[in-house]
Design an enzyme around this catalytic site. Sequence first.
Site, short mmCIF file in Angstrom:
data_model
loop_
_atom_site.label_atom_id
_atom_site.label_comp_id
_atom_site.label_asym_id
_atom_site.label_seq_id
_atom_site.Cartn_x
_atom_site.Cartn_y
_atom_site.Cartn_z
N ARG A 28 0.80 -1.22 0.00
CA ARG A 28 0.00 0.00 0.00
C ARG A 28 0.84 1.28 0.00
NH1 ARG A 28 -3.61 -2.09 4.95
NH2 ARG A 28 -1.79 -3.49 5.12
N GLN A 88 12.96 -14.45 5.78
CA GLN A 88 11.73 -15.19 5.49
C GLN A 88 11.62 -15.20 3.97
OE1 GLN A 88 8.07 -13.12 6.27
NE2 GLN A 88 6.87 -15.01 6.54
N GLU A 170 -9.25 -11.10 12.29
CA GLU A 170 -8.92 -10.08 11.29
C GLU A 170 -10.19 -9.50 10.69
OE1 GLU A 170 -5.66 -8.90 10.65
OE2 GLU A 170 -5.56 -10.02 12.52
N ASN A 392 38.20 40.59 9.31
CA ASN A 392 36.99 40.94 8.57
C ASN A 392 37.20 40.62 7.10
OD1 ASN A 392 34.30 42.63 8.89
ND2 ASN A 392 35.25 43.22 6.95
C1 UD1 Z 1 -1.60 -6.84 11.51
C2 UD1 Z 1 -2.40 -7.82 12.38
C3 UD1 Z 1 -3.65 -7.11 12.87
C4 UD1 Z 1 -3.28 -5.87 13.64
C5 UD1 Z 1 -2.39 -4.97 12.80
C6 UD1 Z 1 -1.86 -3.82 13.64
C7 UD1 Z 1 -1.94 -10.01 11.45
C8 UD1 Z 1 -2.46 -11.16 10.69
N1 UD1 Z 1 -2.75 -8.98 11.61
O1 UD1 Z 1 -2.39 -6.51 10.40
O2 UD1 Z 1 -4.40 -7.97 13.72
O3 UD1 Z 1 -4.44 -5.17 14.05
O4 UD1 Z 1 -1.25 -5.69 12.29
O5 UD1 Z 1 -1.20 -2.89 12.85
O6 UD1 Z 1 -0.80 -10.07 11.89
N2 UD1 Z 1 5.02 -9.57 7.89
C9 UD1 Z 1 6.11 -10.38 7.68
N3 UD1 Z 1 5.98 -11.46 6.88
C10 UD1 Z 1 4.81 -11.78 6.28
C11 UD1 Z 1 3.70 -10.94 6.49
C12 UD1 Z 1 3.84 -9.84 7.31
O7 UD1 Z 1 7.19 -10.13 8.21
O8 UD1 Z 1 4.79 -12.80 5.58
C13 UD1 Z 1 5.16 -8.41 8.77
C14 UD1 Z 1 4.91 -7.10 8.06
O9 UD1 Z 1 6.13 -6.57 7.54
C15 UD1 Z 1 4.34 -6.22 9.17
C16 UD1 Z 1 3.69 -7.22 10.12
O10 UD1 Z 1 4.19 -8.48 9.78
O11 UD1 Z 1 5.32 -5.51 9.88
C17 UD1 Z 1 2.18 -7.20 10.00
O12 UD1 Z 1 1.82 -7.41 8.67
P1 UD1 Z 1 0.78 -6.46 7.93
O13 UD1 Z 1 0.55 -6.99 6.58
O14 UD1 Z 1 1.19 -5.06 8.05
O15 UD1 Z 1 -0.51 -6.79 8.82
P2 UD1 Z 1 -1.78 -5.88 9.04
O16 UD1 Z 1 -2.75 -6.16 7.96
O17 UD1 Z 1 -1.38 -4.49 9.24
CA CA Z 2 0.38 -3.26 9.22
#
Ligand code: UD1
Ligand code: CA
Length: 498
Positions: A28, A88, A170, A392
């Site tokens: 995003r 990862q 979620e 100066n």
């Molecule tokens: C996540 C939470 C949600 C919470 C919100 C708060 C989950 C499933 N949901 O949603 O409940 O309210 O954060 O901001 O966790 N990431 C990885 N590897 C992956 C996927 C994600 O490292 O394969 C990391 C992302 O970089 C990020 C974090 O995990 O820092 C959360 O992922 P993101 O996609 O931002 O989750 P949200 O939809 O924001």
């Molecule tokens: Ca997030």
Amino acid sequence: MSEPLLPGAAPEGGIAAVVVLAAGQGTRMRSSTPKVLHALGGRSMLGHVLAATAPLAPRHTLVVVGAGREAVEEHLAQVAPDARPVVQEDQRGSGHAAAVALAAVPDLQGAVLLVNGDAPLLRPETVTSLVDAHRSAGNVLTVLTAEVDDPTGLGRIVRDADGAVRAIVEQRDATPEQRAIREVNAGVYVGEAAALRRALGSLGEDNDQGEQYLTDVLGLLVAEGAPVGGAPAEDPVDVLGCNDRRELAARRRTLNDRVLDDLMRAGVTVVDPATTWVDVTVTVAADALLEPGVHLRGTTSVATGAVVGPDTTLVDTTVEEGASVVRSHVLDAVVGPRATVGPFSYLRPGTRLAAGSKVGAFVETKNVQVGEDSKVPHLSYVGDATIGRGSNVGAATVFVNYDGVEKHHTRVGDHVRIGSDTMLVAPVTVGDGAYTAAGSVITTDVPPGAMGVARARQRNVAGWVRRRRPGTAAAQAAEAAGDAGAETAADTRAEASE
Ligand code: UD1
Ligand code: CA
């Protein structure tokens, strides 16, 4: 008698590991820069998260990297060399990311803090009180929660009739009733390593995104009958995530307000908080005054009694007591006590202004030491130079430091008077107490006390205007002033050869 620590166990009061989840795409943001590297308030998002968790003194700091991993790893090496990146390979969800991190430290035991990498407003107090709540409740997992006005997009905290946390659901998997819940998952968790490992190992991908959700760990532990809990953050603002550029701008604003509030409480005058931007890494002393339009960045510090602005940017710069910098752009410089800069000047790296010195209007400096009470008041370029005390530098002087290949140094002694429009062609030295004549091109050293003159003598061609520009307003003015248009023999010869 205390037992020896198990391998990988947390020290007393400390925590075994901090795991930052930072492998996600950040789609995003619509950016070629990984999301966690976007900056606000002088740090990357990731840097803010690491700063907030550092006081926990974890034995291990693990950062899960994936999308844009080379850039994230390079950044980590710079800002947090003790943190260990864990790769990862495929982004299969936040739960998968956490599992990958724990697999990297197989003997890890004790409490582990898991935190999303996109929570730049997190504060150390918030994290510490989560860990305290976790410990005093004797939980195996405690999630930080927040009560928000608009929970759209966030995981909802589902509690039972007794208020006990049962699950995190979620948004995209939630029922309409669950969507009405305003208590959300902040994306910060503390859990016991063994329980986390167990639950992460049995995560499914049966959800709308087909990912392994870290949030499902909570429900799995509840099903085991293990003690889990939710600890509400004192200030919900602390836990706001950052998923797109609009949120980034909003978080930046919030962070800045926080910094300015702290400064004002500590005695700094901020004339216009709306146009003043101060990095979290900056220090400003009580009774300093920040005028509107000021940007203070990096390691900048401003001492008491100093005035900065309006419309001034200071990067990695030290402004000492009682100094002032007005409408200027300053990089890696020291502005000594009571020194003044501006308006409209550009101080580049290595500029060192001693006490009471002055760099006035429309002056550019670089790699220069200006001694006590010395002045460069107007329209000059001063590069690669040492200027003594009480000297100066006249208007429009240029320190000619570059021969097209190399830079050279100029030395100006104490109590020197550099005449206006002098070119000081480096390397060159102007000795103590010396002068240079206005308009001189100084290419050889001027000894102490001497006057360096390096320019053609002036001659006046009498009557030139009346002969060469007859009938003009200038000629009429000359005539009215009594000029008959007469010429000397020398003038005639000179004119003929022009
Ligand atoms: C996540 C939470 C949600 C919470 C919100 C708060 C989950 C499933 N949901 O949603 O409940 O309210 O954060 O901001 O966790 N990431 C990885 N590897 C992956 C996927 C994600 O490292 O394969 C990391 C992302 O970089 C990020 C974090 O995990 O820092 C959360 O992922 P993101 O996609 O931002 O989750 P949200 O939809 O924001
Ligand atoms: Ca997030």
